[in-house]
Design a protein around this motif. Structure first.
Motif, PDB file in Angstrom:
ATOM      1  N   HIS A   9      -4.386  -0.107   4.545  1.00  0.00           N
ATOM      2  CA  HIS A   9      -4.443   0.755   5.735  1.00  0.00           C
ATOM      3  C   HIS A   9      -5.787   0.666   6.457  1.00  0.00           C
ATOM      4  N   GLU A  58       4.107   2.360  -0.084  1.00  0.00           N
ATOM      5  CA  GLU A  58       3.154   2.377   1.029  1.00  0.00           C
ATOM      6  C   GLU A  58       1.978   1.443   0.723  1.00  0.00           C
ATOM      7  N   VAL A  63       4.866   7.540  -2.058  1.00  0.00           N
ATOM      8  CA  VAL A  63       3.847   6.564  -1.651  1.00  0.00           C
ATOM      9  C   VAL A  63       3.940   5.214  -2.361  1.00  0.00           C
TER      10      VAL A  63
END
Length: 176
Positions: free
Chosen positions: A79, A73, A70
């Protein structure tokens, strides 16, 4: 013209949600699975890996996710637009042991100063206990009873299983 209660129930839209966390801190989400259901049909799915605020991973042995998975990410804030758009318009959110997933969602929102979603939550643990006679209401037990495939602790698989539990419970012939 008013629609009947049955027709209104048929038009229900909900999103099943499942978080995996890196450690005991509720804002340490490292994955989320989202499954949208309209008219008793799964219409969309999303799985996101999330970079938590810390590289401390305590639960890798449960879900298999590591910091290296991650590190590149987006974090929860990055997100959030996708998550917000996915749950927008849902009548409710559903989760297995909803108090956990709700607390993770709220902790992640609070930590990033994002307004918490106002959706109600349906807990499929409670729903399973009301709907079927089972030895326990753990996700693998309910899935086995309902013949729902499950890769437990994989966020998208858990969310889809949760969605299928709600769908099954909405069908009168599937209740005890």
């Amino acid at each position: 013209m008013h629609s009947s209660a049955r027709e209104e129930k048929e038009m229900t839209t909900f999103v099943a949600i499942d978080f995996e966390t890196a450690n005991h801190y509720r804002d340490s989400a490292c994955a989320v699975g989202l499954v949208k259901v309209e008219n008793h049909q799964i219409v969309d799915k999303k799985h996101l890996l999330i970079r938590p605020p810390s590289s401390y991973f305590r639960f890798t042995d449960i879900h298999g996710i590591t910091w290296h998975d991650v590190v590149h990410e987006p974090d929860f804030y990055g997100h959030w637009p996708q998550i917000h758009d996915f749950i927008h318009g849902a009548d409710f959110l559903a989760a297995h042991n909803a108090s956990f997933d709700r607390s993770v969602l709220y902790a992640c929102c609070d930590a990033r100063q994002i307004q918490r979603p106002t959706h109600g939550f349906e807990c499929t643990v409670k729903l399973a206990r009301k709907s079927w006679v089972l030895p326990n209401a753990k996700l693998p037990t309910v899935c086995k009873y309902l013949n729902i495939p499950l890769n437990h602790h994989e966020a998208l698989s858990d969310a889809e299983a949760c969605a299928r539990i709600v769908i099954a419970a909405m069908q009168p012939q599937n209740r005890h």
